[in-house]
Design an enzyme around this catalytic site. Structure first.
Site, PDB file in Angstrom:
ATOM      1  N   HIS A  22       0.730  -0.993  -0.098  1.00 46.36           N
ATOM      2  CA  HIS A  22      -0.230  -0.075  -0.002  1.00 46.36           C
ATOM      3  C   HIS A  22       0.906   1.310   0.000  1.00 46.36           C
ATOM      4  O   HIS A  22       0.641   1.958   0.807  1.00 46.36           O
ATOM      5  CB  HIS A  22      -0.920   0.149   1.242  1.00 46.36           C
ATOM      6  CG  HIS A  22      -2.042  -0.933   1.209  1.00 46.36           C
ATOM      7  ND1 HIS A  22      -3.140  -0.382   0.377  1.00 46.36           N
ATOM      8  CD2 HIS A  22      -2.158  -2.349   1.513  1.00 46.36           C
ATOM      9  CE1 HIS A  22      -3.962  -1.661   0.300  1.00 46.36           C
ATOM     10  NE2 HIS A  22      -3.395  -2.809   1.051  1.00 46.36           N
ATOM     11  N   HIS A 129      -6.509  -2.558  -5.130  1.00 42.34           N
ATOM     12  CA  HIS A 129      -6.433  -1.133  -5.146  1.00 42.34           C
ATOM     13  C   HIS A 129      -5.528  -0.567  -6.492  1.00 42.34           C
ATOM     14  O   HIS A 129      -5.483   0.749  -6.653  1.00 42.34           O
ATOM     15  CB  HIS A 129      -5.425  -0.959  -4.013  1.00 42.34           C
ATOM     16  CG  HIS A 129      -6.409  -0.778  -2.807  1.00 42.34           C
ATOM     17  ND1 HIS A 129      -6.516   0.597  -1.971  1.00 42.34           N
ATOM     18  CD2 HIS A 129      -6.577  -1.834  -1.865  1.00 42.34           C
ATOM     19  CE1 HIS A 129      -7.251   0.212  -0.891  1.00 42.34           C
ATOM     20  NE2 HIS A 129      -7.590  -1.317  -0.749  1.00 42.34           N
TER      21      HIS A 129
END
Length: 727
Positions: A22, A129
């Site tokens: 992330h 994502h």
């Protein structure tokens, strides 16, 4: 689990495994902004220190689908620092790389590129994502792959059938078949597994001699009936599954008793939610593979910000808290301060043994105030810890546990209450919110033409992937399909019959989920195509403005020096032309700017240029309905009245009044409608002599849009049938 000695030799693969890094999470936070970059450097440092053969990432390398320049720059900097060098790579690729990396312009592994000097190859699938999106279906990993710093694999281009072809690796006598599958919507992948549309291809020669390693990025825990992937769906010839997407660290391989393979869940390397699963100590894995044997070594991450979490139930302390006491709120606040101080002491002791850990910890105290208690001011409480805690605004979380009464066959037993845990950490999806809204809405605002599933998918694309034309194109596509259905059935233009046919058609589409998915995909394809046209339109408009400026400089302020007409797509109206009902074709042609028509140049023109032709593009949602009606030709013998009014603003108002149909349409628009970041509200009003309806569709509000489409869908169909039959 089979084990091997940790002694390195020419037959042992050493693979560093990590998932859900992330990069860029909270990058603008003054305290936590660099956490992901620091931990990513630590992961690559461990790979270099342990001299691994390659790094395997399980998705979500980036937190955002379109990462910022800072995030991309930091990632490139780290990859270049740790993954490039003179250390040789000791394994070889046996599979057809044109198949493994068929979507890349450079279909081969980066360490075999003669222009690059790679010492540690990285293989990665994409996550939910950082998944491919947009007109060209690109993702951030494709940028790294094109730069030669990462090998992006496991990407499926088909939505009807998935064939997972492995990357075949060999080091000495050890052979690994590396399978990968990037993130796919869980419900769609679930259905494809059930329908036997997912196939894992195996090597033809000595298929039992390969160590089969599968990397996947999906929901492992059950979030709904089909919103996860059961482990039983995977083939039993797999030896190890590396499961990404789940953030709780369970990196020690556990065996599936039914399929007999092992599953390792590395978890995330950064805390992205203040939930119990994130409080588990973060690790990455060093996997040793020799022949068919494996060993997973856990490596704790030292640079991860410590996270301490505790739950408090006020009702469990009757000796301390009495709801009838007027000072009970002050007592609760003092008790919470004591708990926070204890967690801060634990965090400080933990950091003393690890100087690389960030100074300020993450603290979460969940307080269940069920039983008549009142919460105190969280904002005032957090001010006391601004300089000591990384998340001062989120320290205290008040909640009341939900109670569900157990039902017996005969009556209710009020003595047994089942407590449900707090909903913190649960993820609400956009499509679920849309479906939930229409399930609980009143009958008059229920969808009568569109389906909740299709609308939910379109809204999700609009919100998550910034596909600004997704909803518009879905409405247009389903409207066209419904009209074709009504035409084929030769339905009379009577409201009751049309309502019944539309209801039948909608129910048939709801039952056929595959057909509905195909509609959504087709609408998304149209939206991406329109976005590509936006670039052409913007470029053409920009070039034309430059030409206008150049011609004004050359010819002065006189309008006579300009060509009589221009082809301008969707640009602004700069000339001042007036048309009347009795005007001739020559005069009318000179005022038809913006419609792609051209005429002979004026003899007195001082400059000439070639008009720029641009593709036709829908200006607003009403075009979905206008396109279904036969449009009159400009050269027709019917008379029209047209006014083009030039004002100081960027808007132009065009009114076209056919004498036969007697309808008036007013459609305000602006330059670069879809590319505007401010999302200016577009309005459409329509009045008809046959039906006294008036609509206003505001694309800046999703809920209002859904409701108005619900209310007006049948009336639009009636108008379309009538105007089509009469036209």
């Amino acid at each position: 689990m089979s084990t091997i000695n940790s002694q390195d030799d020419e037959d042992t693969f050493k693979i560093l495994i990590a998932t859900d890094i992330h990069l860029g999470y909270l990058e603008k936070d003054p305290v936590r902004g660099n956490d992901t970059f620091v931990t990513f450097n630590e992961i690559l440092e461990q790979a270099q220190k342990n001299e691994v053969d390659f790094v395997l990432l399980g998705g979500d390398l980036f937190h955002e689908n379109k990462p910022s320049r800072k995030t991309v720059h930091s990632c490139l900097e780290s990859l270049r620092k740790y993954c490039m060098g003179d250390r040789p790579v000791h394994f070889e690729i046996l599979s057809d790389q044109a198949v493994n990396f068929h979507f890349s312009k450079f279909p081969w592994v980066n360490y075999q590129d003669g222009n690059l000097n790679i010492s540690i190859p990285i293989f990665s699938i994409h996550g939910n994502h950082d998944d491919p999106t947009g007109a060209d279906a690109l993702c951030a990993l494709d940028i790294l792959s094109c730069a030669g710093l990462l090998n992006h694999f496991g990407r499926s281009t088909s939505v009807e059938k998935i064939d997972i072809s492995p990357v075949l690796l060999r080091k000495g006598r050890t052979k690994i078949a590396l399978y990968g599958l990037g993130a796919i919507p869980d419900e769609r992948l679930y259905r494809m597994f059930v329908n036997k549309q997912v196939t894992m291809l195996r090597p033809k020669e000595d298929e039992d001699s390969w160590f089969n390693l599968f990397v996947i990025h999906q929901n492992r825990s059950k979030h709904g009936a089909t919103n996860y992937i059961p482990e039983q769906f995977l083939d039993d010839f797999i030896n190890l599954v590396v499961w990404g997407h789940e953030h709780e660290c369970k990196i020690a391989p556990t065996q599936n008793e039914q399929q007999r393979f092992y599953v390792s869940q590395p978890g995330s390397s950064v805390v992205t939610s203040l939930s119990p699963g994130e409080a588990v100590k973060k690790h990455i894995g060093l996997l040793h593979v020799k022949g068919k044997k494996m060993k997973m070594q856990k490596i704790p991450l030292e640079t991860v910000r410590s996270f301490h979490m505790e739950d408090v139930v006020l009702a469990d302390h009757p000796d301390l808290f009495n709801p009838d006491n007027p000072k009970v709120t002050q007592a609760i606040q003092a008790f919470c301060m004591e708990k926070v101080e204890m967690m801060l002491d634990n965090a400080e002791r933990e950091r003393l043994g690890n100087p690389r850990q960030p100074e300020k910890p993450l603290i979460r105290l969940r307080v269940d105030y069920t039983g008549g208690f009142e919460p105190f001011s969280v904002h005032r409480f957090s001010q006391k810890y601004v300089d000591r805690i990384a998340n001062p605004k989120d320290i205290i979380h008040f909640f009341r546990h939900r109670e569900q009464k157990e039902k017996n066959d005969s009556d209710l037993n009020f003595g047994k209450l089942v407590s449900r845990p707090a909903s913190e950490g649960m993820t609400l999806r956009v499509e679920d919110l849309v479906k939930q809204y229409f399930q609980t809405a009143e009958k008059k605002v229920q969808l009568s033409l569109l389906t909740e599933r299709g609308m939910g998918e379109a809204v999700q694309e609009f919100v998550d992937k910034e596909e600004k034309d997704a909803i518009e194109e879905l409405v247009k596509f389903q409207l066209e399909k419904t009209q074709r259905f009504l035409k084929e059935r030769r339905t009379d233009a009577e409201e009751e019959k049309i309502d019944e046919e539309v209801r039948r058609f909608r129910e048939s589409r709801r039952k056929n989920t595959e057909e509905e998915d195909e509609e959504v995909r087709e609408a998304m394809t149209r939206a991406r195509a329109h976005r590509s046209e936006d670039a052409i339109l913007a470029s053409a408009s920009s070039d034309e403005e430059l030409m206008d400026m150049g011609m004004k400089v050359a010819g002065g302020d006189s309008d006579d020096s300009l060509p009589s007409t221009r082809s301008r797509g969707r640009g602004r109206a700069r000339g001042r032309a007036r048309g009347a009902r009795g005007q001739n074709s020559t005069a009318r042609g000179s005022s038809q700017r913006g419609r792609g028509n051209t005429s002979q140049e004026s003899a007195t023109s001082s400059r000439t240029y070639k008009p720029v032709s641009v593709p036709a593009k829908n200006m607003s949602i009403v075009d979905a309905f206008r396109s279904l009606k036969p449009q009159p030709s400009w050269n027709s013998s019917k008379s029209y009245s047209e006014d083009i009014i030039d004002v100081d603003s960027d808007l132009e108002e065009i009114s076209v009044v056919p004498s036969k149909v007697n309808q008036r349409l007013s459609a305000p628009s602006s330059l670069s409608k879809r590319s505007s970041q401010s999302q200016i509200s577009k309005g459409v009003d329509f009045d008809s002599d046959e039906s006294s309806y008036s609509y206003h569709i505001d694309l800046s509000s999703i809920s209002v849009f859904c409701l108005l489409v619900t209310w007006t869908s049948n009336s639009w169909i009636i108008w379309i049938l009538k105007t089509t039959n009469t036209g």
